[in-house]
Design a protein around this motif. Structure first.
Motif, short mmCIF file in Angstrom:
data_model
loop_
_atom_site.label_atom_id
_atom_site.label_comp_id
_atom_site.label_asym_id
_atom_site.label_seq_id
_atom_site.Cartn_x
_atom_site.Cartn_y
_atom_site.Cartn_z
N LYS A 35 0.84 -1.19 0.00
CA LYS A 35 0.00 0.00 0.00
C LYS A 35 0.87 1.24 0.00
O LYS A 35 2.00 1.24 0.49
CB LYS A 35 -0.95 0.01 1.20
N THR B 249 0.80 5.14 1.24
CA THR B 249 0.10 5.93 2.25
C THR B 249 0.63 7.35 2.31
O THR B 249 1.85 7.57 2.29
CB THR B 249 0.24 5.28 3.64
N ASN B 250 -0.28 8.31 2.41
CA ASN B 250 0.09 9.70 2.66
C ASN B 250 0.03 9.90 4.17
O ASN B 250 -1.05 9.93 4.76
CB ASN B 250 -0.89 10.64 1.95
N THR C 102 -0.54 -1.07 -10.52
CA THR C 102 -1.58 -0.11 -10.17
C THR C 102 -1.42 1.13 -11.04
O THR C 102 -0.32 1.64 -11.22
CB THR C 102 -1.46 0.27 -8.68
N LEU D 17 -3.18 6.48 -10.05
CA LEU D 17 -2.95 7.18 -8.78
C LEU D 17 -2.56 8.63 -9.08
O LEU D 17 -1.56 8.87 -9.75
CB LEU D 17 -1.82 6.51 -7.99
N LEU E 116 -3.44 11.60 -2.99
CA LEU E 116 -3.87 10.90 -1.78
C LEU E 116 -4.20 11.95 -0.72
O LEU E 116 -3.41 12.88 -0.48
CB LEU E 116 -2.78 9.97 -1.25
N GLU F 85 -4.67 8.94 3.82
CA GLU F 85 -5.27 7.97 2.90
C GLU F 85 -4.23 6.96 2.41
O GLU F 85 -3.08 7.29 2.20
CB GLU F 85 -5.88 8.69 1.70
N SER F 86 -4.68 5.70 2.25
CA SER F 86 -3.84 4.64 1.69
C SER F 86 -4.49 4.08 0.44
O SER F 86 -5.71 4.02 0.34
CB SER F 86 -3.67 3.50 2.70
N ALA F 87 -3.67 3.66 -0.50
CA ALA F 87 -4.15 2.99 -1.72
C ALA F 87 -3.42 1.66 -1.83
O ALA F 87 -2.19 1.60 -1.70
CB ALA F 87 -3.86 3.85 -2.94
N ARG F 88 -4.20 0.58 -2.04
CA ARG F 88 -3.58 -0.72 -2.27
C ARG F 88 -2.88 -0.70 -3.62
O ARG F 88 -3.42 -0.17 -4.60
CB ARG F 88 -4.63 -1.82 -2.27
N ILE F 89 -1.71 -1.31 -3.67
CA ILE F 89 -0.93 -1.30 -4.91
C ILE F 89 -0.43 -2.72 -5.22
O ILE F 89 -0.34 -3.57 -4.34
CB ILE F 89 0.24 -0.31 -4.84
#
Length: 194
Positions: free
Chosen positions: A94, A96-97, A150, A153, A156, A160-164
Motif C-alpha cells: 500500500k 500511504t500519505n 496499479t 494514482l 492521496l 489515505e492509503s491505496a492498495r498497490i
C-alpha cells in the motif's frame, strides 16, 4: 434384463464417483495446506472472491518493508508472491500519505520510458534486482503496452492509503530474495514466497 444391468451399472458408477470425491476431500483436509483450501471454500461459499476467509478475519499481512518517499509518502510492501506456472512475481502493498495535507503522487513513479509515459500515472518505474545473477527485472506490460501495475494514482488525501501491486517476470526458483527499487523511494530487499 438389459435395462436392469444398465441401472445397476449406473448406480455403481455414481457410488464410485461419490466415494472418490469423499476420499479426495478427506485427503485434501488431512494435507498440511488444507487451511488454505478451506479458506478458499469458505470465501466461495460466502459470496465470492471478495469475501475474507473466516480464519483470516482480523489478521493483516505483516509488512516486509516500509520505504520512505518524498512528500510524506510511505510505501509498505506486504508480499512478493511467485507464480511458478505463470512465470511472474507479484509485489503487493500500500501507498500511504502520512502527511497532514493532500499529496500528489509523483509522476516519476511511472519511470521514463516513452511507451509508459503515454499510459498515464502508474508504478511502472519499479524494478527488482537479482544481485547474485546480476539481473534486473522491469514491470511487465500487456499486449497494448500498458504496465501490469496499479494505475491512475493521482493524489492521496491526508492519512489515505491505496492498495498497490506490481507484476514482474519471476526470477528462477533458486532466487529467494531480490532488491526492490521505485523512483523517489528508499531501496530495500524483499523475500519471495511461493
Amino acid at each position: 434384463m438389459r435395462r436392469c444391468r444398465t441401472t445397476e451399472h449406473s448406480r455403481f458408477l455414481a457410488t464410485a464417483a461419490i466415494g472418490a470425491a469423499l476420499a479426495l476431500g478427506l485427503t485434501s483436509c488431512s494435507d498440511s495446506g488444507s487451511s488454505q483450501q478451506q479458506d478458499r471454500s469458505l470465501a466461495a461459499a460466502s459470496g465470492g472472491s471478495n469475501a475474507v476467509p473466516h480464519s483470516q478475519q482480523g489478521q493483516q499481512a505483516l509488512p516486509q518493508a516500509e520505504l520512505s518517499g518524498r512528500d510524506n509518502l510511505i510505501l509498505t510492501i506486504t508480499a512478493a508472491e511467485r507464480d511458478g506456472t505463470a512465470g511472474y512475481l507479484t509485489v503487493r502493498g500500500k501507498l500511504t500519505n502520512t502527511g497532514p495535507d493532500i499529496t500528489a503522487v509523483p509522476a516519476a513513479l511511472r519511470g521514463s520510458e516513452p511507451d509508459i509515459l503515454r499510459t498515464g500515472p502508474s508504478l511502472a518505474g519499479a524494478t527488482l534486482v537479482d544481485f547474485p545473477a546480476r539481473k534486473r527485472y522491469y514491470v511487465l506490460r500487456d499486449t497494448d503496452g500498458r504496465p501490469l501495475t496499479t494505475t491512475g494514482l493521482s493524489t492521496l488525501q491526508a492519512g489515505e492509503s491505496a492498495r498497490i501491486f506490481m507484476q514482474f517476470p519471476a526470477p528462477p526458483p533458486t532466487t529467494t530474495t531480490v532488491g526492490f527499487q521505485l523512483p523517489l523511494f528508499d531501496t530495500t530487499t524483499i523475500t519471495i514466497s511461493g
